[in-house]
Design an enzyme around this catalytic site. Structure first.
Site, PDB file in Angstrom:
ATOM      1  N   TYR A 145       0.697  -1.599   0.330  1.00 29.73           N
ATOM      2  CA  TYR A 145      -0.256  -0.254  -0.047  1.00 29.73           C
ATOM      3  C   TYR A 145       0.455   1.163   0.158  1.00 29.73           C
ATOM      4  O   TYR A 145       1.854   1.027   0.836  1.00 29.73           O
ATOM      5  CB  TYR A 145      -0.982  -0.167   1.277  1.00 29.73           C
ATOM      6  CG  TYR A 145      -1.703   0.842   1.262  1.00 29.73           C
ATOM      7  CD1 TYR A 145      -3.334   1.052   0.627  1.00 29.73           C
ATOM      8  CD2 TYR A 145      -1.588   2.228   2.336  1.00 29.73           C
ATOM      9  CE1 TYR A 145      -3.764   2.265   0.634  1.00 29.73           C
ATOM     10  CE2 TYR A 145      -2.698   3.091   2.441  1.00 29.73           C
ATOM     11  CZ  TYR A 145      -3.500   3.550   0.823  1.00 29.73           C
ATOM     12  OH  TYR A 145      -4.503   4.520   1.541  1.00 29.73           O
ATOM     13  N   ASP A 239       9.432   2.924  -0.471  1.00 33.48           N
ATOM     14  CA  ASP A 239       8.328   3.257   0.976  1.00 33.48           C
ATOM     15  C   ASP A 239       9.137   3.142   2.238  1.00 33.48           C
ATOM     16  O   ASP A 239       8.226   1.940   2.401  1.00 33.48           O
ATOM     17  CB  ASP A 239       6.951   3.035   0.268  1.00 33.48           C
ATOM     18  CG  ASP A 239       5.853   3.599   0.864  1.00 33.48           C
ATOM     19  OD1 ASP A 239       6.073   4.649   1.724  1.00 33.48           O
ATOM     20  OD2 ASP A 239       4.472   3.659   0.523  1.00 33.48           O
ATOM     21  N   LYS A 267       4.356   8.662   8.833  1.00 28.89           N
ATOM     22  CA  LYS A 267       3.900   8.440  10.410  1.00 28.89           C
ATOM     23  C   LYS A 267       5.216   8.858  11.548  1.00 28.89           C
ATOM     24  O   LYS A 267       4.819  10.127  11.559  1.00 28.89           O
ATOM     25  CB  LYS A 267       3.604   7.018   9.423  1.00 28.89           C
ATOM     26  CG  LYS A 267       2.576   6.189   8.825  1.00 28.89           C
ATOM     27  CD  LYS A 267       2.334   5.492   8.935  1.00 28.89           C
ATOM     28  CE  LYS A 267       1.194   4.758   8.331  1.00 28.89           C
ATOM     29  NZ  LYS A 267       0.634   3.834   6.781  1.00 28.89           N
TER      30      LYS A 267
HETATM   31  C1  LIG Z   1       0.195   4.705   5.633  1.00 31.23           C
HETATM   32  C2  LIG Z   1       1.209   4.311   4.510  1.00 31.23           C
HETATM   33  C3  LIG Z   1       1.073   5.653   3.018  1.00 31.23           C
HETATM   34  C4  LIG Z   1       0.238   6.463   3.609  1.00 31.23           C
HETATM   35  O1  LIG Z   1       0.353   7.319   4.076  1.00 31.23           O
HETATM   36  P1  LIG Z   1      -1.051   8.321   4.572  1.00 31.23           P
HETATM   37  O2  LIG Z   1      -0.639   9.369   5.410  1.00 31.23           O
HETATM   38  O3  LIG Z   1      -1.815   7.455   4.917  1.00 31.23           O
HETATM   39  O4  LIG Z   1      -1.797   8.601   3.248  1.00 31.23           O
HETATM   40  C5  LIG Z   1       1.623   4.974   2.782  1.00 31.23           C
HETATM   41  N1  LIG Z   1       2.420   4.081   1.938  1.00 31.23           N
HETATM   42  C6  LIG Z   1       3.545   2.860   3.171  1.00 31.23           C
HETATM   43  C7  LIG Z   1       3.722   2.139   3.541  1.00 31.23           C
HETATM   44  C8  LIG Z   1       1.736   3.401   4.349  1.00 31.23           C
HETATM   45  O5  LIG Z   1       2.170   2.195   5.407  1.00 31.23           O
END
Ligand SMILES: *Cc1c(COP(=O)(O)O)cnc(C)c1O
Length: 377
Positions: A145, A239, A267
């Site tokens: 994701y 990511d 995060k």
């Molecule tokens: C949470 C997450 C996102 C998206 O971040 P948001 O702040 O919710 O838009 C993208 N990549 C990874 C790996 C994530 O865990």
């Protein structure tokens, strides 16, 4: 049974004015059933709902709160910053401090730009990677994701090495057709996909996939991706929105020793405030406007309150030399406990823990709690 009357009422009221009653789908409890608890406050490991029930919170806002709720130092930093104004629309020294903090800690990041969400970070990184590679096609992996931008709301179609299908209505085929979906931890699927589609200039991957349960990349896979990208002149985006500053201080790097050309963060770096970032090789980052012609902007980007929360969070993490070892033992305790209960009741269950190179020691097997299960959030 707990009394949750207020949460039930709040949820019904919210549903009148907010689609599904929530501002992010996973909060609606669709996958687990029941009524979402409406929260009035939180401290440390505990959430308190509107009926004054207290809960141990294993979710911690889906990742940001590595220090727990309402950590004193973070709250103090936010309060002090708020006294001085909420947003300036002009640069601050704080932003440079946070950029330096991330660059000096993380591998492969020479320049960095701050944004407001992980979605924005990956979306912008992809735009930049496309500009740098001069190729429209990108590759992602089934089960990873990366937020909800159009290019990334794509799942694999039927068969390998095929065009992606949109995973959301409203994402047009003309965009989705440039996203190719390969299998995680399967280098053959990557090679096959690249062979079939010559226009791929970007690969984006979660180094420790935390959005399909927890599935760490194998060494072979991540290092293999790096060599393929080097050989084929493909921009590799790692990511680390979830794994950054969580699996270890340096994110996934100590486990794999693989650097992205671009890396995304979110995060933990905002400590609970809306803050994320993308960074990488200066040569690529300098293509961003105003230096270059890749446009990217944000009214609230680098917001002083959010940046203050991020700086305070990273300062506490860095000072707390035992943090990642402690997280490791907590995560193991949690997952072992679950396993024991499952065994007792004959439920088949698999758990995984990945984390743990401590700040200042070389290696200690595992740590943090990367437990999440939410394609939809
Ligand atoms: C949470 C997450 C996102 C998206 O971040 P948001 O702040 O919710 O838009 C993208 N990549 C990874 C790996 C994530 O865990």
């Amino acid at each position: 049974m707990k009394n949750i009357r207020n949460s039930i009422n709040d949820f019904n009221e919210a549903k009148q004015v907010i689609p599904g009653g929530v501002n992010s789908p996973v909060r609606a409890y669709g996958n687990v059933g029941g009524t979402p608890r409406f929260i009035k406050e939180a401290k440390g490991a505990y959430l308190i709902d509107e009926d004054d029930n207290s809960y141990i919170d294993f979710v911690q806002s889906y990742g940001p709160l590595i220090l727990g709720h309402s950590h004193e130092i973070v709250i103090q930093a936010v309060q002090q910053a708020a006294q001085k104004g909420l947003s300036y629309g002009a640069p601050t020294e704080l932003e440079t401090a946070l950029a330096k903090e991330i660059i000096s800690t993380c591998e492969g990041v020479e320049k960095i730009r701050l944004v407001n969400s992980g979605t924005e970070a990956t979306m912008s990184a992809i735009r930049l990677a496309r500009a740098f590679s001069s190729k429209d096609g990108i590759m992602k992996f089934e089960g990873c994701y990366h937020g909800h931008s159009d290019s990334l709301l794509v799942k694999s179609g039927s068969g390998l090495a095929t065009f992606g299908e949109t995973s959301s209505k409203g994402v047009i085929h003309d965009i989705a057709k440039h996203t190719f979906v390969a299998q995680y931890n399967n280098l053959d699927s990557v090679l096959e996909c690249l062979k079939a589609h010559k226009n791929i200039g970007t690969i984006i991957v979660e180094p420790i996939a935390g959005n399909m349960g927890l599935v760490p990349a194998t060494q072979e896979f991540l290092q293999g991706l790096r060599s393929i990208c080097d050989k084929e002149h493909i921009v590799l985006i790692i990511d680390e929105v979830m794994s950054g500053f969580r699996a270890s201080l340096k994110g996934s790097y100590p486990f794999y020793e693989v650097k992205g050309d671009l890396t995304t963060y979110g995060k933990v770096i905002g400590g609970g405030m809306p803050l994320a970032a993308f960074g990488g090789r200066a040569e690529i980052m300098d293509m961003l406007s105003p230096l270059g012609n890749v446009y990217q902007a944000g009214t609230l980007s680098g917001n002083p309150i959010a940046v203050s929360a991020g700086l305070a969070t990273l300062a506490v993490i860095k000072q707390d030399t035992g943090l990642y070892t402690r997280l490791e033992s907590l995560a193991n305790q949690f997952s072992n406990g679950f396993m024991q209960i499952a065994k007792k009741y004959n439920i088949s269950l698999q758990t995984a823990v990945r984390g743990g190179y401590d700040n200042h020691t070389v290696k200690s097997s595992c740590s943090s709690l990367l437990i999440s299960n939410c394609e939809e959030r």
